[in-house]
Design an enzyme around this catalytic site. Sequence first.
Site, short mmCIF file in Angstrom:
data_model
loop_
_atom_site.label_atom_id
_atom_site.label_comp_id
_atom_site.label_asym_id
_atom_site.label_seq_id
_atom_site.Cartn_x
_atom_site.Cartn_y
_atom_site.Cartn_z
N GLN A 24 4.22 -55.89 25.67
CA GLN A 24 5.72 -55.22 26.14
C GLN A 24 6.55 -54.33 24.28
OE1 GLN A 24 6.34 -53.13 28.58
NE2 GLN A 24 5.15 -54.29 30.24
N THR A 29 -20.85 -52.61 26.75
CA THR A 29 -21.10 -51.58 25.37
C THR A 29 -19.68 -50.78 25.92
OG1 THR A 29 -23.31 -50.76 26.51
CG2 THR A 29 -21.92 -48.66 25.73
N CYS A 70 8.47 -56.85 45.60
CA CYS A 70 9.14 -56.76 46.97
C CYS A 70 8.20 -56.66 48.02
CB CYS A 70 9.63 -54.84 46.61
SG CYS A 70 11.71 -55.37 46.52
N1 PLP Z 1 1.56 -59.24 30.33
C1 PLP Z 1 2.59 -58.41 30.06
C2 PLP Z 1 4.10 -58.90 29.30
C3 PLP Z 1 2.48 -57.57 30.76
O1 PLP Z 1 3.30 -56.72 30.91
C4 PLP Z 1 1.52 -57.25 31.82
C5 PLP Z 1 0.91 -55.63 32.97
O2 PLP Z 1 2.07 -56.04 33.77
C6 PLP Z 1 -0.03 -57.98 31.40
C7 PLP Z 1 0.22 -59.16 30.51
C8 PLP Z 1 -0.94 -57.83 32.23
O3 PLP Z 1 -1.69 -56.61 32.26
P1 PLP Z 1 -2.53 -55.70 31.83
O4 PLP Z 1 -2.56 -55.53 33.69
O5 PLP Z 1 -2.48 -53.97 31.66
O6 PLP Z 1 -4.15 -56.28 32.08
#
Ligand code: PLP
Length: 683
Positions: free
Chosen positions: A188, A246, A335
């Site tokens: 984030q 790949t 939810c």
């Molecule tokens: N870590 C955080 C803080 C996330 O917000 C997210 C996705 O919501 C993830 C990990 C996992 O990412 P991804 O689903 O793209 O592998």
Amino acid sequence: MEIYLDANATTPVLPQAQAAALAAMASEFGNPSSIHSTGLRAKAVVDAARASARRVLGAPTGRLIFLSGATEGIQTAVLSALSALKKRRDEDGDAAPRLLLHGATEHKAVPEALRHWNALLGLDLPVLAIPVGADGRHDLAWLREHAPRAGLVCTMAANNETGVVSDLDGIAAALAGSPALWMVDSVQALGKLPLALQARGIDYAPFSGHKLYAPKGIGLLYVREGAPFTPLMAGGGQEGAARSGTENMAGIAAMGAVFSAIEEGRSFRPAQTLAAYRARFASALEEAFPGLQFNAPTERCLPTTLNFSVPGCSARLLLDLFDAAGVRVSGGSACGASRAQPSHVLEAMGLPAWRTASAVRLSFGPAVDEAFIDEACARIRACGQALRESCEGPVASSDRTADGVVRWPADGGTCHVVADRATGRCVVIDPRPEIAERLAAWLRCQKLAVAAVLHTRAPAEEAAAIAASLRGTAAGVDAMGWPEAGESLRLGERRLVRLHHAGRLGGYVLDHGHGPRLAFVAEAAGLPPEGWPALERGDLIVPSHDPDHRCAWRAGLPETEPDDESSVAVDPPGLQQLRREQPAPRLVDVREPYEQRLGGGGALQGEAVPLSRLLDALPGWLALPAETPLVFFCRSGNRSAQAARLLRRLGRARSYSLAGGLALWPNGAGAAPQDEGRLAAWE
Ligand code: PLP
């Protein structure tokens, strides 16, 4: 225009990232492992993307591995760290570090990966959550105390639900001298915070492309030079044998374009501008929903995230409301279809239960502009107004509108209000604690005087107290709330009488003066199959305890169960077909009044009968010719499916629910602008 405010879930793809992905699929489609010119050009794309990422992330050395996303990056980091810990334990025995620590507010991918690899590698080390304070930040004293025995510490750079930014320098200081490897989930933070991965001594940092305008299915993992590494994928040796398979060239090219956009600094707004945008959102929200509380201190959060709760409004209600206005936000808590799960993040911060269960997250990406913010804030204000005018929300004002039976479903059962607009009086049947506050505010707003509060079975202490407060000072009622003087209760033209069965109170019967009567009972299970002697064939039996959302039964008539849930579904082309036939279908919009006020039905207009007002409409629908199809629709197809199943059970075989709701209907509440051609294609 769709106002997308759920950027922490995912973002659209930046135009230059789309162009780069398209090029990687069309003209520059080579395999970067090939040594001919087409392959070399593809390799140059990967190298350029990685070089740009190194500059943006402050990672001049170490590995930067392209992989499928943050979840894979997290697995790879955890596998690498735990494999090294296993080796140390084999060599050093009990002297090896023993604890695996993760922040209490971490994304699920982290604790789940820890548990998974800990078990699979046979380490079975204790996994502990690092507590956080009310501000969502890690308890550094706790961390300092546990750091000497920790083998791996996982903390996030910024939280996905609240936007709380971790004190990475404080964590680094708490870990000084610790043998622990340190993973920072940086998903984030990308594009919103300077990360300086190498300078901070971070060992592993996973990233996900789709949280910052690249497509889904591409991510990046930083591994500090010298940090232990074990590949998750073995095979052809791509990515320097760190991640075989790949390469996802379209994804890498797009992610490279996003890193370039960060570097050139024109596509994304600076932090100060984003903070000003967030302040505008905050005041629009506070104005729309008086009493709203922000669930994390904004000065400690990403400038692009707001997490809030509104007293008396569930996350579900707010999501439906925003969606009707074309504004996409998300539940800060997961939810479920019928029950909101409290957010583990807000629980860890020690927030009261109502806030953890009703939290909403608004998040935007750093590429937004002023016009978008203007429109978004205007729509948020319109949402507040629609809620107030429908007598929902913290401060409501309205002319009296309710007339008839209003259903108030709650987790444990349904409360019913029989309102009579002409006399301004109402009767409440089986009030429930979960909705007591909202109901009281609604009754006040509707200017309805409470003539009686009735119970279908002896009320628990809490329900009796709610009844007493709703009823006010009115004296002379029995234990079930029935006025002691009088055999019947009159509300204008309506008349309620008690229903007795085998000498005991079985509920109440409402006679509207026309059509089938309504019998309010505690529960329908165990009803005599031939009906209640005091009821007439066809009367509608309405239970308070209704865990399967069945809503009503007909006395003395057999029920027809739909084969399964999907048999009531009609897809958009199926509905178009029905609309070409005779008799024409009756379309019914079962969204709540506050959603309907915001419009959003788009090309689909129907009679407005909110799910909460369904009971009054039933007699009319049951009297329609059997061939007339009834098609219910709502936002997502859940509530309309409830209505269609009810009508099928009551004997109307041609009852349907629009599958996917307005979200999938061209030009409906959920349609994105590019959907416009689809309706024509179906006609
Ligand atoms: N870590 C955080 C803080 C996330 O917000 C997210 C996705 O919501 C993830 C990990 C996992 O990412 P991804 O689903 O793209 O592998």
